[in-house]
Enzyme design. Structure first.
Site, PDB file in Angstrom:
ATOM      1  N   VAL A  52       0.811  -1.224   0.000  1.00 38.99           N
ATOM      2  CA  VAL A  52       0.000   0.000   0.000  1.00 38.99           C
ATOM      3  C   VAL A  52       0.845   1.276   0.000  1.00 38.99           C
ATOM      4  CG1 VAL A  52      -2.035  -1.014   1.067  1.00 38.99           C
ATOM      5  CG2 VAL A  52      -0.226  -0.084   2.525  1.00 38.99           C
ATOM      6  N   TYR A  53       2.156   1.180   0.162  1.00 43.66           N
ATOM      7  CA  TYR A  53       2.970   2.394   0.123  1.00 43.66           C
ATOM      8  C   TYR A  53       2.921   2.977  -1.293  1.00 43.66           C
ATOM      9  CZ  TYR A  53       5.016   0.992   4.630  1.00 43.66           C
ATOM     10  OH  TYR A  53       5.227   0.637   5.935  1.00 43.66           O
ATOM     11  N   SER A  54       2.363   4.166  -1.395  1.00 42.93           N
ATOM     12  CA  SER A  54       2.149   4.825  -2.698  1.00 42.93           C
ATOM     13  C   SER A  54       1.396   3.899  -3.651  1.00 42.93           C
ATOM     14  CB  SER A  54       3.481   5.265  -3.320  1.00 42.93           C
ATOM     15  OG  SER A  54       4.167   6.150  -2.457  1.00 42.93           O
ATOM     16  N   ARG A  55       0.553   3.052  -3.066  1.00 39.97           N
ATOM     17  CA  ARG A  55      -0.309   2.120  -3.824  1.00 39.97           C
ATOM     18  C   ARG A  55       0.495   1.293  -4.835  1.00 39.97           C
ATOM     19  NH1 ARG A  55      -5.689   1.760  -3.426  1.00 39.97           N
ATOM     20  NH2 ARG A  55      -6.896   0.768  -5.070  1.00 39.97           N
TER      21      ARG A  55
END
Length: 341
Positions: A52-55
């Site tokens: 989910v980091y920066s999708r």
């Protein structure tokens, strides 16, 4: 750089871990790759990301860095996480076998690797039976998709249950816990630290600088401005800023960190990182830098160790504020003695 084993395993990781939550958001790909290069140059070998980091962009940036440096893959230990939504469908979230199998395969593609060294449940999922998640981890290890399993943001009873289930069912064990832990947030010491020590689980603290508070960049009763996360986007964290600013304990901790930093001739960030790295059961501290310059300052704490007097001062001023029972003086005495008084 110093090194420790990854929890109870035989895998060796640096005592500092490069966190990549800023990659693709606050740090461009060029800056992100420069951070990765610098981290490797300084002896770091442990990199943490999440889907989910920066999708997904953070994983992609790390993947392209690995692909461009084929010799690096065997030098580094790669950790990522799955649990939170990467889509809009009902099964695009959680720790179910359905979501984790899709999330893991997607992370492997984005990272451009055949195996992820440490795959972590990003947070507890009350809807999915824990046994289902643990059996998925075990199957993923047997399939060669991951080497080890870990969890993040679990409570004490949740982590203890996971440890007992893997032991009873003969499944791959949980080897790491990734919690928030720093001089301003020490509540994991109430139960989680003891679970980790008893079960051989390594702690990987995130936010060791408390979102920048322990760097000295904030001032009492002043709205953050300038080059800081709160300064760039005040609304993002003002709900947390106001109560922390109002606590006298916050400023006592900051003053003590500054006093030690000044006497040592080092930055406040380095003092805070050194304190965290030497706490019980801690394996590696996750750094979260936006620039190479910030990372350089953090890396300077890799071989810094505080004296007993310095540690005692920080321990005293940062003691968590709690009631009497079960975490106050009476409960603390029970935990220290290992028996009921």
């Amino acid at each position: 750089m110093e090194y420790r084993t990854l929890g109870g395993t035989g895998t060796i990781v640096s005592t500092q871990c490069l966190g990549t939550m800023t990659f693709g958001n606050e740090s461009s790909e060029e800056v992100s790759h420069a951070q990765l290069d610098r981290f490797l140059e300084r002896g770091g070998n442990f990199i943490d990301t999440a889907n989910v980091y920066s999708r997904g962009v953070s994983e992609e940036i790390v993947g392209r860095w690995l692909a461009a440096r084929s010799e690096v893959r065997d030098q580094v230990v790669i950790a990522t996480k799955g649990r939170f939504a990467m889509g809009d469908l009902p099964n695009d979230v959680g720790l179910s076998r359905v979501n984790l199998s899709r999330a893991l395969d997607a992370s492997l593609r984005r990272l451009q690797v055949d195996t992820i060294d440490l795959y972590q449940a990003h947070a507890w999922d009350a809807l999915t039976p824990l046994e289902e998640t643990l059996r998925f981890f075990d199957d993923a290890v047997r399939a060669g998709k991951i080497r080890y399993a870990g969890v993040s943001n679990f409570l004490g009873w949740q982590l203890q249950k996971a440890a007992m289930l893997t032991d009873r069912l003969g499944l791959t064990p949980i080897v790491t816990l990734q919690p928030q832990y720093n001089l301003l947030v020490r509540e994991i010491e109430f139960e989680l630290t003891a679970v980790c020590e008893n079960e051989g689980i390594g702690i990987l603290p995130w936010s060791p600088l408390a979102g920048g508070w322990l760097t000295g960049k904030y001032r009492r009763d002043e709205v953050p401005t300038g080059d800081s996360r709160l300064g760039d986007n005040p609304e993002r964290g003002m709900e947390a800023y106001a109560p922390r600013n109002a606590q006298e304990r916050t400023w006592q901790v900051i003053d003590a960190v500054r006093k030690i930093a000044d006497s040592r001739g080092v930055s406040m960030a380095q003092v805070a990182l050194a304190w965290t790295a030497d706490r019980p059961a801690v394996t590696s501290v996750i750094l979260g830098a936006r620039t190479v310059e910030q990372l350089d300052d953090n890396l300077a704490a890799a071989d810094l160790h505080l004296s007993a007097d310095e540690t005692a001062l920080l321990d005293e001023v940062s003691e968590p504020i709690v009631g009497d029972y079960p975490y106050g003086p009476q409960g603390k005495a029970q935990r220290a003695s290992g028996r009921v008084l």
